[in-house]
Design an enzyme around this catalytic site. Structure first.
Site, short mmCIF file in Angstrom:
data_model
loop_
_atom_site.label_atom_id
_atom_site.label_comp_id
_atom_site.label_asym_id
_atom_site.label_seq_id
_atom_site.Cartn_x
_atom_site.Cartn_y
_atom_site.Cartn_z
N SER A 19 51.64 55.14 46.93
CA SER A 19 50.54 56.11 46.90
C SER A 19 49.30 55.50 46.27
O SER A 19 48.57 56.16 45.54
CB SER A 19 50.96 57.34 46.12
OG SER A 19 51.40 56.93 44.83
N GLY A 20 49.10 54.19 46.53
CA GLY A 20 47.86 53.55 46.07
C GLY A 20 46.74 53.89 47.04
O GLY A 20 46.80 54.87 47.80
N GLY A 23 48.27 53.42 50.55
CA GLY A 23 49.43 54.30 50.68
C GLY A 23 48.98 55.75 50.86
O GLY A 23 49.46 56.47 51.75
N LYS A 274 45.95 35.96 55.28
CA LYS A 274 44.48 36.09 55.21
C LYS A 274 44.01 36.40 53.80
O LYS A 274 42.86 36.15 53.44
CB LYS A 274 43.98 37.13 56.21
CG LYS A 274 44.46 38.57 55.99
CD LYS A 274 43.68 39.37 54.97
CE LYS A 274 44.32 40.70 54.66
NZ LYS A 274 43.66 41.43 53.57
N ARG A 340 38.89 43.79 48.78
CA ARG A 340 39.02 43.60 47.32
C ARG A 340 39.28 42.15 46.93
O ARG A 340 38.70 41.67 45.94
CB ARG A 340 40.16 44.49 46.79
CG ARG A 340 39.90 45.96 46.93
CD ARG A 340 41.12 46.80 46.60
NE ARG A 340 42.25 46.50 47.49
CZ ARG A 340 43.41 47.15 47.48
NH1 ARG A 340 43.61 48.12 46.61
NH2 ARG A 340 44.38 46.82 48.30
N ASN A 341 40.15 41.45 47.66
CA ASN A 341 40.46 40.07 47.26
C ASN A 341 39.20 39.20 47.26
O ASN A 341 38.99 38.39 46.36
CB ASN A 341 41.52 39.47 48.20
CG ASN A 341 42.92 39.98 47.87
OD1 ASN A 341 43.56 39.50 46.95
ND2 ASN A 341 43.37 41.00 48.60
N LYS A 367 45.85 46.49 42.99
CA LYS A 367 46.37 45.11 42.93
C LYS A 367 45.69 44.21 43.95
O LYS A 367 45.39 44.65 45.07
CB LYS A 367 47.88 45.10 43.22
CG LYS A 367 48.70 45.88 42.23
CD LYS A 367 48.93 45.09 40.95
CE LYS A 367 49.64 45.93 39.91
NZ LYS A 367 49.41 45.48 38.55
N GLN A 369 46.58 41.39 46.26
CA GLN A 369 47.78 40.76 46.82
C GLN A 369 47.62 39.26 47.02
O GLN A 369 48.59 38.52 47.10
CB GLN A 369 48.12 41.41 48.17
CG GLN A 369 48.43 42.89 48.06
CD GLN A 369 49.83 43.14 47.56
OE1 GLN A 369 50.75 43.32 48.34
NE2 GLN A 369 50.01 43.12 46.25
N1 LIG Z 1 43.67 49.19 50.02
C1 LIG Z 1 43.42 48.74 51.25
O1 LIG Z 1 42.29 48.85 51.75
C2 LIG Z 1 44.53 48.14 52.05
C3 LIG Z 1 44.35 48.05 53.44
C4 LIG Z 1 45.36 47.50 54.22
C5 LIG Z 1 46.53 47.06 53.62
N2 LIG Z 1 46.68 47.16 52.27
C6 LIG Z 1 47.97 46.71 51.72
O2 LIG Z 1 48.71 47.87 51.37
C7 LIG Z 1 49.63 47.58 50.33
C8 LIG Z 1 49.51 48.66 49.26
O3 LIG Z 1 48.24 48.57 48.67
P1 LIG Z 1 47.44 49.83 48.08
O4 LIG Z 1 45.98 49.51 48.34
O5 LIG Z 1 47.95 51.10 48.59
O6 LIG Z 1 47.80 49.74 46.53
P2 LIG Z 1 46.80 49.72 45.29
O7 LIG Z 1 46.48 48.30 44.95
O8 LIG Z 1 45.64 50.63 45.54
O9 LIG Z 1 47.61 50.42 44.14
C9 LIG Z 1 48.64 49.87 43.41
C10 LIG Z 1 49.83 50.80 43.53
O10 LIG Z 1 50.96 50.20 42.88
C11 LIG Z 1 51.64 51.22 42.17
N3 LIG Z 1 52.46 50.62 41.13
C12 LIG Z 1 52.08 50.12 39.92
N4 LIG Z 1 53.16 49.66 39.26
C13 LIG Z 1 54.23 49.86 40.06
C14 LIG Z 1 55.61 49.58 39.95
N5 LIG Z 1 56.12 48.96 38.88
N6 LIG Z 1 56.43 49.91 40.98
C15 LIG Z 1 55.94 50.50 42.09
N7 LIG Z 1 54.63 50.80 42.26
C16 LIG Z 1 53.79 50.47 41.25
C17 LIG Z 1 50.53 52.10 41.65
O11 LIG Z 1 51.03 53.36 41.29
C18 LIG Z 1 49.64 52.17 42.88
O12 LIG Z 1 50.08 53.19 43.75
C19 LIG Z 1 49.26 46.16 49.84
O13 LIG Z 1 50.18 45.23 50.36
C20 LIG Z 1 47.88 45.91 50.43
O14 LIG Z 1 47.62 44.56 50.73
C21 LIG Z 1 45.72 47.69 51.48
O1 LIG Z 2 41.16 45.08 49.77
P1 LIG Z 2 42.13 43.98 50.13
O2 LIG Z 2 41.56 42.62 49.83
O3 LIG Z 2 43.49 44.22 49.58
O4 LIG Z 2 42.25 43.99 51.73
C1 LIG Z 2 42.40 45.21 52.38
C2 LIG Z 2 42.84 45.00 53.80
O5 LIG Z 2 43.94 44.14 53.87
C3 LIG Z 2 41.72 44.52 54.70
O6 LIG Z 2 42.16 44.58 56.05
#
Ligand SMILES: NC(=O)c1ccc[n+]([C@@H]2O[C@H](COP(=O)([O-])OP(=O)(O)OC[C@H]3O[C@@H](n4cnc5c(N)ncnc54)[C@H](O)[C@@H]3O)[C@@H](O)[C@H]2O)c1
Ligand SMILES: O=P(O)(O)OC[C@H](O)CO
Length: 415
Positions: A19-20, A23, A274, A340-341, A367, A369
């Site tokens: 639920s980040g 999520g 990437k 973000r990265n 986070k 990644q």
């Molecule tokens: N944010 C984006 O724009 C985006 C877009 C596409 C893909 N992604 C990918 O989606 C995946 C999830 O990223 P996000 O953006 O939802 O997360 P986020 O970076 O926004 O949030 C971090 C999450 O980790 C959780 N967390 C912290 N400690 C934890 C623990 N010990 N165990 C389990 N959960 C814990 C937090 O509660 C929070 O929900 C990542 O692999 C990211 O690369 C993100």
């Molecule tokens: O914000 P980032 O760097 O985790 O990237 C988000 C997505 O992966 C972009 O497609």
């Protein structure tokens, strides 16, 4: 009403694990679709929340003087205000998104599990749910990362599949969560090879690569083109078939265009690797170089991604995914210019601090990644003795460890 024998009587229950920022966004769009397809899906979508305390500021519309600044459970706040105030503030969630702090309860009876959390946490999550999921549940991993142990590398969907004994596909693309949450248009790619035993009205799978082995379980071909060690329990015919059409109905929105493919390796690796390139782009831009330097980094990054896929997934990689799908070049461009990265590695160089420090001080729990993916991929390449073939990936590790100066990238890449 007469129920035809063998016809679906159940609907798929959907759980989002995580639920980040992303999520919560995916829970929102999926919940919009479960409400629109009551024939296929139960309306409520469970969203597992890693419970933590939040404090609502006095200037927030959700401030309750009776609660004041006492810390509250994030889950309770989400369910009361239908907003994830910490990870997706300002976005109204549909009322059928149900935040649940119990992982075991959230996955109970769910036939569709959407994994969406930072990849570092997937091992612990799988251990906790292993004995509590439906044996025929199916997964979609929205996670961008890989898992590495010594000289072995696994895609996250491979890891989920092996650990839980279920089939798992992958979703990845040029996707910035906050833009999609605001319903700004974008594209994504979903890779899924429907196991043959799940296709109740058809005798072959969408890729023709699964077969019953006589004990009721089905074998399937894994992402490396081998018959998987994992045998699958077929989805009972009491559920609607879960194939490309149904997954498209679950994820596609007018603002979220979904392309369905079968290249799990291309989609998963594109999303993971990437992030290394995005860090490199942030480093060169933070150093004061501009678009031409970033373009050189992106071009070399794409070549190393393709080389990596060819070297370690030669049987199954469909390189066209990198060129034609959102999960390839599209994701690379957005990640190196606005995600973000890129943003926070640029900030790290500008401020002269480490990226880890920036992650702690600036991201409010989100986070990056790219940090762990770079370290994992670099350690894997060293274990295999092929690090010299991937100079850009290795330079990013060197910069994270303060062993390499950004200034030296051009000379080191030439060498
Ligand atoms: N944010 C984006 O724009 C985006 C877009 C596409 C893909 N992604 C990918 O989606 C995946 C999830 O990223 P996000 O953006 O939802 O997360 P986020 O970076 O926004 O949030 C971090 C999450 O980790 C959780 N967390 C912290 N400690 C934890 C623990 N010990 N165990 C389990 N959960 C814990 C937090 O509660 C929070 O929900 C990542 O692999 C990211 O690369 C993100
Ligand atoms: O914000 P980032 O760097 O985790 O990237 C988000 C997505 O992966 C972009 O497609």
């Amino acid at each position: 009403m007469t129920v035809t024998e063998g016809a679906p009587r159940l609907r798929h229950k959907v759980t989002v694990i995580g639920s980040g920022n992303w999520g919560t966004t995916v829970a929102k769009l999926v919940a919009e679709n479960t409400a629109g397809h009551p024939d296929l899906f139960e309306e409520d979508v469970q969203m597992w929340v890693y419970e933590e305390k939040v404090t609502i500021a006095p200037d927030s519309k959700h401030y309750d003087p009776a609660v004041g600044d006492s810390p509250q459970n994030l889950t309770a706040v989400i369910n009361k205000y239908h907003e994830n105030v910490k990870y997706l503030p300002g976005i109204a969630l549909p009322r059928n998104v149900v935040a649940n702090p119990s992982l075991v309860d959230a996955v109970k009876d769910s036939s569709v599990l959407i994994f969406n959390l930072p990849h570092e946490f997937i091992g612990n999550i799988c251990r906790q749910i292993k004995d509590h999921i439906l044996p025929y549940a199916r997964g979609i991993s929205c996670i961008k990362g890989v898992t590495v142990s010594e000289d072995n590398i696994e895609l996250i969907c491979e890891y989920i599949s092996e650990t839980l004994g279920i089939y798992c596909g992958a979703l990845s693309g040029a996707n910035i969560a906050s833009e999609i949450a605001n319903e700004q248009w974008c594209e994504t790619t979903i890779a899924y090879n429907t196991p043959a035993g799940d296709l109740h009205n058809s005798s072959s799978s969408s890729n023709g690569k699964t077969a019953s082995n006589g004990d009721g379980l089905i074998e399937f071909t894994d992402s490396r083109g081998r018959v998987s060690k994992t045998k699958l329990t077929p989805m009972p015919a009491t559920y609607p078939t879960l194939d490309h059409d149904e997954l498209h109905k679950l994820f596609a929105r007018p603002y979220f265009t979904v392309s369905m493919v079968s290249d799990v390796v291309g989609v998963s690796l594109g999303g993971a690797l990437k992030n290394i390139v995005a860090l490199a782009c942030g480093f060169v831009e933070g150093h004061g170089w501009n678009m031409t330097a970033k373009t050189a980094v992106m071009r070399r990054g794409m070549l190393e991604m393709i080389a990596f896929a060819r070297e370690f997934y030669p049987e199954t990689i469909q390189e066209k995914t990198f060129w034609e799908e959102s999960a390839g070049w599209g994701d690379m461009i957005v990640s190196c210019t606005s995600a973000r990265n890129w943003r926070y590695s640029k900030m790290a160089v500008e401020r002269g601090v480490t990226v880890e420090e920036i992650e702690k001080t600036e991201l409010n729990g989100q986070k990056l990644q790219g940090i762990s993916t770079t370290r994992e991929v670099a350690s894997f390449l060293k274990a295999k003795g092929v690090q010299d073939k991937y100079p850009l990936f290795m330079l990013v590790e060197g910069i994270l460890d303060a062993n390499v100066d950004v200034e030296d990238i051009p000379a080191l890449i030439r060498k």
